[in-house]
Write a protein that holds these residues in place. Structure first.
Motif, short mmCIF file in Angstrom:
data_model
loop_
_atom_site.label_atom_id
_atom_site.label_comp_id
_atom_site.label_asym_id
_atom_site.label_seq_id
_atom_site.Cartn_x
_atom_site.Cartn_y
_atom_site.Cartn_z
N ASP A 179 0.84 -1.20 0.00
CA ASP A 179 0.00 0.00 0.00
C ASP A 179 0.88 1.25 0.00
O ASP A 179 2.01 1.21 0.49
CB ASP A 179 -0.86 -0.02 1.28
N ASP A 180 0.36 2.35 -0.53
CA ASP A 180 1.07 3.64 -0.51
C ASP A 180 2.48 3.50 -1.07
O ASP A 180 3.42 4.11 -0.56
CB ASP A 180 1.16 4.19 0.93
N GLU A 236 -4.16 4.73 -6.73
CA GLU A 236 -5.11 5.20 -5.71
C GLU A 236 -5.49 6.65 -5.94
O GLU A 236 -4.70 7.42 -6.49
CB GLU A 236 -4.45 5.21 -4.33
#
Ligand code: C2E
Ligand code: CA
Ligand code: CA
Ligand code: CA
Length: 279
Positions: A179-180, A236
């Motif tokens: 993630d990220d 995202e």
């Protein structure tokens, strides 16, 4: 001037007290929130940039507080991380997401995966594998439909143990996602050392698209790395048609963001999924 200084100070002090009070109030009610069934999961679609089809969802927790209304994770996840409640809350999230994923599978909605966020504390808790096994067993969700999102900083808090844990999860057939991606300091190292399936390009890089040249360079580099290493890549925070077009043309397979759908309760997502089924 003196007078003013003192009243400013008093105001500040009162504000601090109010904040401390809210903190205390939240912490107390957080202890009971699980038993009282106050948490819910909202689901945000992950969409194929080429076909526009919803291929997966990310589960995002919300707290329906009896007095304060619907609270976003920023309000209570850090608190739960501090006092350790995140481990129990995280187990609930896994169970609930797997149960929902199975229900959608049984309803023939053709989702490829359901993604769940893991916190650092949960990752280090020592019973993550048992929790994942129990959630999969109870729900009868195929392991390959469960995607776990982990940040680089979570991995870097204990790199050796993380390697073992990720390997065990991989053996179960669970999908592993960073993630990220790009916001940690160890991106390339973690890619090489850990068994991963997917990268999520952080919203911070998507924001500057399509015009910011640095964000273009970073995004394109992440996509190129993902390709070479045969990793899936998800962008995202996609908010504009221009961002989506840029990402699609740059070869990013999947996108997630307000443009494509906000996080919504399960029944709303379900009606979106049903609408797309022919017949
Ligand atoms: P995240 O995993 O990076 O999740 C993405 C966040 O960005 C979500 O915020 C989502 O609602 C928001 N978002 C999605 N699309 C857009 C967009 O187009 N624009 C903007 N501005 N924002 C967008 P949310 O739901 O408030 O969650 C915040 C963070 O809380 C998550 O960040 C994740 O780190 C954490 N979190 C959420 N659910 C859970 C959970 O079940 N367990 C744990 N440990 N953490 C969770
Ligand atoms: Ca996430
Ligand atoms: Ca993220
Ligand atoms: Ca983020």
């Amino acid at each position: 001037a003196k007078e003013r200084g003192r009243s400013t100070y008093q105001f500040f002090d009162k504000a601090m007290n109010a904040q401390a009070f809210e903190h205390l109030l939240l912490e107390n009610s957080l202890r009971h929130a699980l038993d009282r069934g106050e948490f819910e999961l909202h689901y945000q679609p992950q969409v194929a940039t080429q076909s526009g089809e919803i291929v997966g969802v990310e589960a995002l927790i919300r707290w329906r507080h009896p007095e304060l209304g619907l609270l976003s994770p920023a309000k209570f996840i850090p608190l739960a991380e501090q006092n350790g409640l995140i481990v129990a809350i995280g187990s609930w999230v896994l169970e609930e997401a797997c149960r929902q994923g199975r229900a959608w599978l049984d309803a023939g909605l053709g989702l490829q995966h359901i993604a769940v966020n893991l916190s650092a504390r949960q990752f280090a808790s020592g019973d993550l594998l048992d929790t994942v096994d129990a959630a999969l067993l109870d729900s009868q969700l195929p392991a390959a439909m469960l995607e776990l999102e982990i940040t680089e900083s979570t991995i870097m808090q204990n790199p050796q143990e993380a390697a073992v844990l990720l390997q065990r999860l991989r053996e179960r057939g669970v999908v592993l996602s960073i993630d990220d991606f790009g916001t940690g300091h160890s991106s390339l190292v973690s890619l090489k050392q850990y068994p991963l399936d997917s990268l999520k390009i952080d919203r911070g890089f998507v924001q500057g698209l399509p015009n910011d040249e640095d964000d273009q360079a970073i995004t394109e580099t992440i996509i190129a790395i993902a390709r070479k290493m045969r990793l899936k890549v998800v962008a995202e925070g996609v908010e504009t048609p221009e961002q989506l077009a840029y990402l699609r043309d740059a070869g990013c397979e999947l996108a997630q963001g307000y443009l494509l759908g906000r996080p919504q309760p399960a029944y709303v997502l379900q009606s979106l999924l049903q609408r797309r089924e022919p017949g």
